[in-house]
Write an enzyme that holds these catalytic residues in place. Structure first.
Site, PDB file in Angstrom:
ATOM      1  N   ASN A   1      25.303  -0.866  10.116  1.00 34.01           N
ATOM      2  CA  ASN A   1      25.584  -0.092  11.326  1.00 34.01           C
ATOM      3  C   ASN A   1      26.947  -0.460  11.910  1.00 34.01           C
ATOM      4  O   ASN A   1      27.722   0.404  12.334  1.00 34.01           O
ATOM      5  CB  ASN A   1      24.511  -0.352  12.380  1.00 34.01           C
TER       6      ASN A   1
ATOM      7  N   ARG B   1      22.477  15.972   4.641  1.00 34.57           N
ATOM      8  CA  ARG B   1      22.451  14.749   3.839  1.00 34.57           C
ATOM      9  C   ARG B   1      21.337  14.856   2.810  1.00 34.57           C
ATOM     10  O   ARG B   1      20.208  15.218   3.154  1.00 34.57           O
ATOM     11  CB  ARG B   1      22.228  13.505   4.716  1.00 34.57           C
TER      12      ARG B   1
ATOM     13  N   ARG C   1      29.297  12.879   7.543  1.00 36.46           N
ATOM     14  CA  ARG C   1      29.993  11.588   7.506  1.00 36.46           C
ATOM     15  C   ARG C   1      29.468  10.659   6.415  1.00 36.46           C
ATOM     16  O   ARG C   1      28.281  10.372   6.343  1.00 36.46           O
ATOM     17  CB  ARG C   1      29.856  10.905   8.860  1.00 36.46           C
TER      18      ARG C   1
ATOM     19  N   HIS D   1      24.797  21.313  11.582  1.00 31.76           N
ATOM     20  CA  HIS D   1      23.846  20.207  11.625  1.00 31.76           C
ATOM     21  C   HIS D   1      22.410  20.702  11.716  1.00 31.76           C
ATOM     22  O   HIS D   1      21.466  19.903  11.748  1.00 31.76           O
ATOM     23  CB  HIS D   1      24.189  19.313  12.835  1.00 31.76           C
TER      24      HIS D   1
ATOM     25  N   ARG E   1      16.242   6.636  21.240  1.00 25.86           N
ATOM     26  CA  ARG E   1      16.344   5.516  20.299  1.00 25.86           C
ATOM     27  C   ARG E   1      17.703   4.818  20.356  1.00 25.86           C
ATOM     28  O   ARG E   1      17.794   3.604  20.300  1.00 25.86           O
ATOM     29  CB  ARG E   1      16.071   6.011  18.878  1.00 25.86           C
TER      30      ARG E   1
ATOM     31  N   HIS F   1      13.755   9.333  14.701  1.00 28.39           N
ATOM     32  CA  HIS F   1      14.815  10.307  14.454  1.00 28.39           C
ATOM     33  C   HIS F   1      14.486  11.704  14.969  1.00 28.39           C
ATOM     34  O   HIS F   1      15.371  12.549  15.071  1.00 28.39           O
ATOM     35  CB  HIS F   1      15.104  10.361  12.949  1.00 28.39           C
TER      36      HIS F   1
END
Length: 693
Positions: free
Chosen positions: A44, A384, A414, A444, A573, A601
């Site tokens: 991270n 992704r 990314r 997205h 979160r 998520h």
């Protein structure tokens, strides 16, 4: 008395990473999973510096102070404060690691280095180096190079200093050694070899050695042609600005532009330099000077080892007693992986809650659509993807069966750009029609549409999700996906795809809430309605679950709702720039964060609506980029059973008293403590039990 209305989002993000570090420190977490949390913390942090820190650094180097953008603090001051926080967190992580290693020893698992090998281990390490490591090594002698080599982003390197022997006469005369008697070298850590090396067991004890130390042990073999008195090797790592600078050349395709930008990322400006704090001052100075790293950059002393992210893949060592027990994904009531999913969805909507329930239903949906003679068209957005994506193979299968397959694949996802470029080329070869997004907007949204001819008429099926269509992350990310044949909702989904293909034409959506044109205004109206209900004396509440909340205007709307008496519960979160519980500003707002074995998520929005709740699932967080700078889809839930399921899910999370922390202006990550006689309630475990019943 608080003098400000918002928390800095970068510091709030670092505070989220501190919660990850809390999991590594938590003695109730299995030992090997604690090591993996250390790996997540490190990974991270790498991404933070490559993206968030790099963006602030760019601002600091511009003519602007950045105070307007950063909420009153200058970019240079913020960079300094961030570096101070990170240095403290790095020190904490090393202390936590030392504790974990001591506790591993009590389990007969020992971390060894080059200085404390047994005779048997010595031979193993030599053989391992010769057979597997040496052929992969890249070693560069630096002194005589005309140009200093480019060090790769986030790669680990051993900075080597060799002090060469002088002749006997010079020693007798006491001459000072000339600078030429010191040589510097760099060894790049091989990336194709697992960094965590398991040594042979001895006396029922297990031994682990890092690849760094395997190399250190064999330095004499690497530099055997040099006549040196002493040799030392210390770890260094550089992090580079990972922002993509997209070429404006109209003659290049989007694929070519992104591919070029990804390659250029390797020469991005340095934003962080991490080094072993025991490195010699002369060695450190040599590397900083030759790499052009200035004192204004983030220079962070660390421990003997960097790239702890490799601990994310720490081997299980056959010690499953030191890992979280893996729970099998549960079936969805009423759905079968053996029967027709489309026929079931034609009758009613279904919700898949991963990882508690199986992601395989989505793969089955696509595979069935690929073979169904009545299906004519499949459209999907991809952000992704898994390494060997079953989603991609299903879409290629559909194209080979004559279906018209259209895929919007986000090439600017990314750190997944290279993977998505590869998949795009693969799909193009198979005849799949590709859409490469919209200039200035990332796509997205998580949507899929299937068109089927039934009795001579077009009927639509599809799914809308809060998370990526990725079977790997679906095992560890909590997300919800709606499977539906609701024709009005799917007509709106079709309009979203029309917008992606012809993006100068705006559409009106009767059911979906779509960014960048409508999400902000529609969410404002929903908040205002709760505010009006509260003023009128009616029940009024807002329950929001998401990853991040940082948009100041949206926060102001929630403050206004709180001041009118609306009860607001937030499960955030990650970043939370809102300050909860402040009298006269946010006294009716509570905010928590759950960090546990699964990564929270999903995005779920619940508005009380005078005791007739309105429930939505979304791909969007309440960040400015999601509201105004991306294509996002928020979907209403009309099925009463699914609506109650999502409300129950939120309630379970809110009752958590084991892994829930409070958001506050103190950034102290204070745990929610059980009140007297309150039973232990671990939200993720209770969610699994909910789906078992």
């Amino acid at each position: 008395m608080i003098q400000y209305k918002y928390l800095d989002k970068e510091k709030s993000w670092l505070n989220f990473n501190a919660r990850v570090l809390q999991e590594a420190a938590d003695e109730s977490v299995p030992l090997l999973d604690r090591l993996r949390f250390l790996g997540i913390f490190s990974n991270n942090l790498d991404e933070f510096f490559r993206v968030r820190f790099a963006a602030i650094r760019r601002l600091s180097l511009s003519n602007e102070t950045g105070e307007k953008i950063l909420g009153g603090i200058s970019a240079k001051k913020l960079l300094k404060e961030i570096t101070e926080i990170v240095i403290k967190q790095q020190a904490d992580s090393l202390n936590i690691l030392a504790i974990i290693e001591k506790q591993l020893e009590k389990q007969n698992i020992f971390m060894v280095d080059e200085s404390n090998l047994s005779t048997g281990q010595t031979q193993f390490v030599k053989d391992f180096f010769i057979q597997k490591v040496s052929p992969e090594l890249v070693t560069i002698i630096l002194n005589d190079l005309a140009e200093f080599p480019l060090l790769k982003d986030t790669m680990g390197y051993l900075a080597v200093k060799l002090v060469m022997k002088t002749d006997q006469q010079s020693k007798l005369l006491g001459l000072v050694k000339p600078k030429s008697d010191i040589r510097y070298a760099i060894i790049e850590m091989p990336k194709n070899i697992n960094r965590i090396v398991e040594l042979p067991n001895e006396n029922e004890k297990q031994y682990i050695m890092l690849l760094d130390d395997v190399i250190r042990y064999n330095l004499s073999s690497i530099f055997n042609i040099f006549d040196y008195e002493s040799i030392a090797a210390h770890m260094i790592k550089i992090t580079r600005d990972a922002q993509l600078d997209i070429d404006s050349d109209m003659s290049k395709s989007m694929l070519q532009k992104i591919a070029t930008s990804v390659k250029d990322r390797r020469i991005g400006e340095p934003v962080r330099f991490v080094y072993d704090s025991k490195i010699g001052k002369d060695t450190l100075s040599f590397f900083l000077t030759n790499m052009g790293i200035e004192s204004t950059d983030s220079i962070i002393p660390g421990g003997r080892y960097h790239n702890r992210r490799d601990y994310m893949n720490f081997p299980n060592l056959g010690r499953f007693d030191l890992l979280y027990q893996q729970k099998q994904p549960l079936p969805v009531a009423g759905l079968s992986l053996e029967g027709s999913i489309l026929n079931k969805i034609a009758q009613k909507d279904f919700l898949i809650s991963a990882p508690y329930q199986s992601f395989s239903y989505l793969i089955k949906f696509l595979r069935e659509a690929a073979l169904d003679p009545k299906v004519t068209t499949i459209k999907i957005t991809l952000y992704r993807l898994a390494k060997n994506s079953q989603i991609i193979s299903s879409l290629i299968n559909a194209a080979k069966n004559g279906k018209k397959v259209t895929v919007e694949i986000e090439l600017q996802a990314r750190f997944d750009e290279a993977s998505n470029i590869s998949y795009a080329e693969q799909m193009q070869t198979e005849g799949i029609e590709l859409i490469f997004g919209i200039k200035g907007l990332k796509v997205h949204s998580k949507i899929c549409l299937v068109e089927r001819i039934e009795s001579g008429k077009l009927k639509r099926y599809g799914f809308i999700s809060t998370g990526n269509f990725n079977e790997s992350t679906a095992k560890i990310y909590t997300d919800v996906t709606l499977l539906t044949s609701h024709q009005q909702i799917l007509k709106d989904v079709s309009k979203v795809f029309d917008f992606l293909e012809v993006n100068y034409r705006l559409h009106n959506y009767k059911h979906l809430i779509v960014s960048p044109h409508y999400t902000r205004s529609r969410i404002y109206k929903l908040i205002d309605k709760e505010r009006s209900n509260a003023i009128a004396g009616n029940p009024a509440y807002i329950n929001l679950k998401m990853n991040s909340l940082s948009d100041h205007a949206m926060i102001d709307k929630l403050y206004d709702a709180s001041n009118a008496g609306v009860k607001v519960k937030l499960q955030i979160r990650g970043i939370c720039s809102l300050i909860p519980g402040v009298k006269g500003m946010s006294e009716n707002i509570e905010a928590i964060s759950i960090v546990d074995n699964f990564l929270e998520h999903s995005r779920v929005f619940i508005f009380g609506n005078n005791n007739d709740p309105l429930v939505f699932i979304s791909s969007a967080d309440f960040m400015t980029r999601n509201l105004d700078g991306r294509v996002e889809v928020t979907c209403p839930i009309y099925d009463s059973e699914i609506k109650q399921e999502l409300i129950k899910n939120f309630e379970i999370g809110w009752k958590g008293n084991v892994k829930a922390r409070y958001h506050s202006e103190k950034f102290d990550n204070k745990y929610r403590i059980r009140v007297a006689n309150e039973p232990v309630f671990r939200a993720q475990h209770e969610t699994y039990k909910y789906y078992q019943d």
